[in-house]
Design an enzyme around this catalytic site. Structure first.
Site, PDB file in Angstrom:
ATOM      1  N   LYS A 271       8.097  -3.606  -5.877  1.00 37.62           N
ATOM      2  CA  LYS A 271       6.660  -3.469  -5.904  1.00 37.62           C
ATOM      3  C   LYS A 271       6.547  -2.058  -6.387  1.00 37.62           C
ATOM      4  CE  LYS A 271       4.113  -4.456  -2.377  1.00 37.62           C
ATOM      5  NZ  LYS A 271       3.648  -5.199  -1.068  1.00 37.62           N
TER       6      LYS A 271
ATOM      7  N   HIS B  67       3.290  -1.011  -6.095  1.00 37.97           N
ATOM      8  CA  HIS B  67       2.044  -0.542  -5.157  1.00 37.97           C
ATOM      9  C   HIS B  67       2.362  -0.735  -3.916  1.00 37.97           C
ATOM     10  CE1 HIS B  67       2.025  -5.084  -5.999  1.00 37.97           C
ATOM     11  NE2 HIS B  67       1.420  -4.933  -4.737  1.00 37.97           N
TER      12      HIS B  67
END
Ligand code: OMP
Length: 218
Positions: A103, A105
């Protein structure tokens, strides 16, 4: 089959339909007369009972570790349930797992849960056939600065990766390569013993024996 967690686990797996007999294609491409699907421990009660079997196998072995790690995806609920079982027994342990897709973010990265760095990590997974999934988990732990302490799985299928060259099982090979214990709640040998004491499993046992003759470890 000396330990009761072995027969308890096999009975539970059959009851949950997680252990099936039939014709199955494995990740390796082999045609197997049985398959273990840990995803069918799909209720709180089934997972809790399964976790009890894992915890008993870990305790019987006596492996020293600080943290439980569940490799994505099937190892995640397994390690979580085992951590809850240890807490229920009065031993609260840190828990971590990975996600398969990084990921960019939020918290970022692929690791979730307690930090692995400097800790002795026990990997909790479902099954070893060729050892590919376990090698991936070992690399993740190494990269995060953890020290693998061992591997616990529900079922060791006791298969040789390349039976023409060596009859050493994938689990034995991983154990030797990394100097780690591989603890199985049950093995194919246990399943054969179990099937031998059940008149309803005679035909299935014959097929398991033929499969072991073709692909099994010594
Ligand atoms: P290896 O990575 O070859 O050790 O195989 C382990 C993986 O095979 C598991 O994580 C499953 O994806 C799958 N598998 C089962 O879940 N149950 C079985 O009985 C056999 C396999 C398999 O494909 O070998």
């Amino acid at each position: 089959m000396s330990s009761s967690h072995r027969s308890r686990f096999l009975q539970l797996a059959l009851r949950a339909d997680a252990l099936r007999f039939g014709d199955f294609t494995l990740k390796s491409g082999r045609q197997s007369p049985y398959f273990f699907n840990a995803g069918l421990f799909n209720s709180g009660a089934l997972l809790a009972e399964l976790a009890g079997c894992y915890a008993d196998a870990i305790a019987a072995h006596g492996v020293a570790f600080d943290l439980l790690f569940g490799p994505a995806y099937k190892g995640i609920p397994l390690a979580t349930a085992v951590a809850c079982e240890f807490a229920r027994r009065g031993h609260d342990l840190p828990l971590a797992f990975n996600r398969k897709e990084a990921k960019a973010h939020g918290e970022g990265g692929t690791l979730i849960g307690a930090p692995l760095a400097g800790r002795r990590v026990l990997i909790v997974d479902d099954v070893i056939t060729a050892g590919t999934a376990i090698r991936e988990a070992l690399a993740i732990i190494r990269e995060a600065g953890g020290m693998a302490a061992g591997i616990v799985i529900a079922l060791d299928r006791q298969e040789a990766v390349d039976p023409a060259r060596s009859r050493r099982s994938a689990a034995q090979t991983v154990a030797d390569e990394h100097g780690l214990p591989v603890i199985a709640v049950a093995t194919l040998t246990d399943l054969l013993d179990f099937a031998g004491s059940d008149a309803g499993l005679v035909a299935q046992r014959e097929r398991l024996l033929a499969y072991r003759a073709a692909y099994g470890s010594e």
